[in-house]
Design a protein around this motif. Structure first.
Motif, PDB file in Angstrom:
ATOM      1  N   PRO A 192      20.436 -22.006 -26.104  1.00 47.28           N
ATOM      2  CA  PRO A 192      20.407 -22.560 -24.749  1.00 47.28           C
ATOM      3  C   PRO A 192      21.280 -23.802 -24.639  1.00 47.28           C
ATOM      4  N   ASP A 193      21.598 -24.195 -23.426  1.00 50.05           N
ATOM      5  CA  ASP A 193      22.420 -25.383 -23.209  1.00 50.05           C
ATOM      6  C   ASP A 193      21.771 -26.580 -23.907  1.00 50.05           C
ATOM      7  N   GLY A 194      22.554 -27.281 -24.703  1.00 49.14           N
ATOM      8  CA  GLY A 194      22.015 -28.411 -25.449  1.00 49.14           C
ATOM      9  C   GLY A 194      21.481 -28.047 -26.814  1.00 49.14           C
ATOM     10  N   THR A 195      21.790 -26.811 -27.273  1.00 52.41           N
ATOM     11  CA  THR A 195      21.327 -26.386 -28.595  1.00 52.41           C
ATOM     12  C   THR A 195      21.687 -27.419 -29.666  1.00 52.41           C
ATOM     13  N   TYR A 196      20.744 -27.631 -30.573  1.00 54.04           N
ATOM     14  CA  TYR A 196      20.948 -28.590 -31.658  1.00 54.04           C
ATOM     15  C   TYR A 196      22.074 -28.089 -32.559  1.00 54.04           C
ATOM     16  N   SER A 197      23.227 -28.724 -32.456  1.00 52.34           N
ATOM     17  CA  SER A 197      24.408 -28.320 -33.224  1.00 52.34           C
ATOM     18  C   SER A 197      24.710 -29.367 -34.285  1.00 52.34           C
ATOM     19  N   TRP A 198      25.296 -28.920 -35.372  1.00 49.64           N
ATOM     20  CA  TRP A 198      25.604 -29.848 -36.449  1.00 49.64           C
ATOM     21  C   TRP A 198      26.814 -29.357 -37.234  1.00 49.64           C
ATOM     22  N   MET A 199      27.447 -30.286 -37.849  1.00 49.36           N
ATOM     23  CA  MET A 199      28.543 -29.940 -38.752  1.00 49.36           C
ATOM     24  C   MET A 199      28.125 -30.286 -40.166  1.00 49.36           C
ATOM     25  N   GLU A 200      28.630 -29.542 -41.109  1.00 45.74           N
ATOM     26  CA  GLU A 200      28.487 -29.922 -42.507  1.00 45.74           C
ATOM     27  C   GLU A 200      29.850 -30.389 -42.987  1.00 45.74           C
ATOM     28  N   TYR A 201      29.845 -31.381 -43.827  1.00 42.89           N
ATOM     29  CA  TYR A 201      31.093 -32.010 -44.247  1.00 42.89           C
ATOM     30  C   TYR A 201      30.983 -32.423 -45.708  1.00 42.89           C
TER      31      TYR A 201
END
Length: 387
Positions: free
Chosen positions: A288-297
Motif C-alpha cells: 500500500p501507499d507508504g509501504t515500509y521500504s528499506w535499502m541494504e548497503y
C-alpha cells in the motif's frame, strides 16, 4: 542485566569519544563488558583475521540464503580474481552486532564491512564515529546505483558516502490468495492487518517495534515518519494483539506460518514472499501507499583498508555479480534498471521498481525513529507481553 550492561557500554564509549576517560580504562571496560555479554568469541576472536592485511577482508551479513548468494556470486569470484580472501560472518542481531563493534578495539577496527539494513542504522553507526569517507572514483560502478538510494545516504553524511547501496527491499503485507482475494486486499490496504474477520489468522514481526508502529500509522491515517497521535497507535496495536495467531521471530518462521496456512495475512519481508511464490505457495504481496521500504548497503567501518574495501565493493556492483546475488537472495539489486538491463526473474521480484526512481517508496526517517527508539521499543515490548 544484559540490557543494562549494553546501555552502560554505550555511555562509556561516548565518554571515551569525548575524551572524558582514558584509552586504558575504555579498553578495560570493553573487555569486561564483552566477556560478560558472551562476545569474547565474536569480536575478540576476529582480531587476527580482521587484521590479516591486504590478503583478507571481513564482511558480516544476514546468514542463510543471503550469505550463500554473496559467497557464491561475489566473494568467491572476487577472491579468484584478486587473491584477496573475503571472510564472511553472520549477524546474531543488529543490536548485538553494534555492541560487538563498540566493544572492539580500536572501536570498529576489528570489523570491516557490514551488510546493514535501514537508513536509521546508517545514521546510528555514523553518529557513533564508525564511518569512513569512500573514494567514489575508485568505485566506478557506483554510477549505476539508483540515485535516490545514494542521495538518501549522502543526506546523512554531508554529501559523502560511508556505504554502497546494494539491494532494495520492503516490509510489505503477505496474504493467502486462497483465503483473501486481491480485490479485498487492495481495498483494505494496511487495514488488512487489523481485519476482525481474520481473528486468529493474522501474524506480525514481534521483534521490531518500527514495523508494527509503521502499519499502525498507515491504518490510522498518519505518516509513519511524523506520528501526531501516538495514543491512537498504542490503542490499535493493543487491540490488534487479540487478533493475532503469532508474532513470528524469524524469516523461516514467517515462511512456515504462511506456507502451512496457519496465518492468512502478516507483515512480511519482500524477499521471503518471493521465495514462497517460487515454491508455488498461494501467497500474494501487497504494498500500500507508504509501504515500509528499506535499502541494504555495504557499510565500511573505520579502520578498514579502504583500498581493499573499495576494490571489493566495485566488484560486487558489477552487473553480473549484483544481479546474481539478487536472484539468489530474492531482493532487487541497487542498480538502476534504466541503466542496467534486468532479467525477467528480477523484474518479477516484490519491491522491484522498473523506473529506478523509487517514487512512493518510503524510507524511515533516521533522526525521527532513533530519537524515540528506547521509549517506543519498551512500550511495544509491554504490548506484545500483554502488560
Amino acid at each position: 542485566m544484559a540490557k543494562d550492561l549494553k546501555n552502560r557500554l554505550d555511555d562509556v564509549y561516548q565518554n571515551y569519544l569525548e575524551g572524558n576517560i582514558s584509552r586504558r580504562d575504555f579498553v578495560k571496560f570493553a573487555g569486561i563488558a564483552g566477556a560478560a555479554l558472551g562476545l569474547a568469541g565474536g569480536p575478540f576472536g576476529l582480531v587476527s583475521r580482521a587484521f590479516a592485511g591486504k590478503n583478507s577482508i571481513t564482511c558480516h551479513s544476514w546468514g542463510g540464503t543471503t550469505s550463500e548468494a554473496l559467497r557464491k556470486f561475489a566473494f568467491d569470484p572476487f577472491t579468484k580474481a584478486t587473491g584477496i580472501e573475503v571472510i564472511d560472518a553472520a549477524f546474531t542481531g543488529m543490536d548485538d552486532f553494534l555492541t560487538q563493534v563498540k566493544a572492539s578495539f580500536p572501536p570498529g577496527g576489528e570489523f570491516n564491512i557490514a551488510h546493514l539494513s535501514a537508513v536509521y542504522d546508517y545514521a546510528r553507526y555514523t553518529d557513533l564515529g564508525f564511518g569512513v569517507v569512500l573514494d567514489e572514483s575508485k568505485i566506478p560502478n557506483m554510477k549505476n546505483v539508483m540515485t535516490k538510494m545514494t542521495d538518501t545516504l549522502r543526506g546523512i553524511t554531508n554529501g559523502t558516502l560511508s556505504a554502497v547501496p546494494y539491494d532494495l527491499g520492503q516490509t510489505g503485507i503477505a496474504y493467502n490468495t486462497n483465503e483473501i482475494s486481491k480485490a479485498d486486499a487492495e481495498k483494505l490496504g494496511a487495514s488488512l492487518l487489523y481485519e476482525k474477520s481474520l481473528k486468529g489468522k493474522l501474524g506480525s514481526w514481534g521483534g521490531d517495534f518500527r514495523t508494527n508502529m509503521w502499519y499502525a500509522a498507515l491504518h490510522t491515517g498518519q505518516s509513519p515518519n511524523n506520528i501526531t497521535d501516538i495514543d491512537a497507535i498504542w490503542k490499535v496495536l493493543t487491540e490488534q494483539r487479540s487478533l493475532m495467531k503469532k508474532y513470528w521471530a524469524s524469516g523461516s518462521e514467517l515462511m512456515s506460518l504462511l506456507a502451512n496456512g496457519e496465518i492468512f495475512a502478516t507483515v512480511a519481508w519482500s524477499g521471503r514472499v518471493a521465495a514462497l511464490q517460487d515454491q508455488g505457495h498461494p501467497i500474494g504481496y501487497l504494498s500500500p501507499d507508504g509501504t515500509y521500504s528499506w535499502m541494504e548497503y555495504m557499510y565500511v567501518l573505520k579502520g578498514t583498508d579502504l583500498d581493499v574495501a573499495q576494490q571489493l565493493l566495485n566488484f560486487m556492483l558489477e552487473p553480473d555479480a549484483a544481479i546474481a546475488v539478487a536472484q539468489g537472495q530474492k531482493y532487487p539489486p541497487a542498480l538502476d534498471p534504466t541503466k542496467v538491463e534486468m532479467p525477467d526473474d528480477v523484474k518479477k521480484l516484490p519491491a522491484f521498481d522498473p523506473t529506478g526512481k523509487l517514487n512512493g517508496y518510503l524510507f524511515a526517517d533516521p533522526a525521527y525513529w532513533n530519537k524515540h527508539q528506547i521509549e517506543w521499543a519498551e512500550k511495544w515490548d509491554r504490548i506484545i507481553a500483554g502488560a
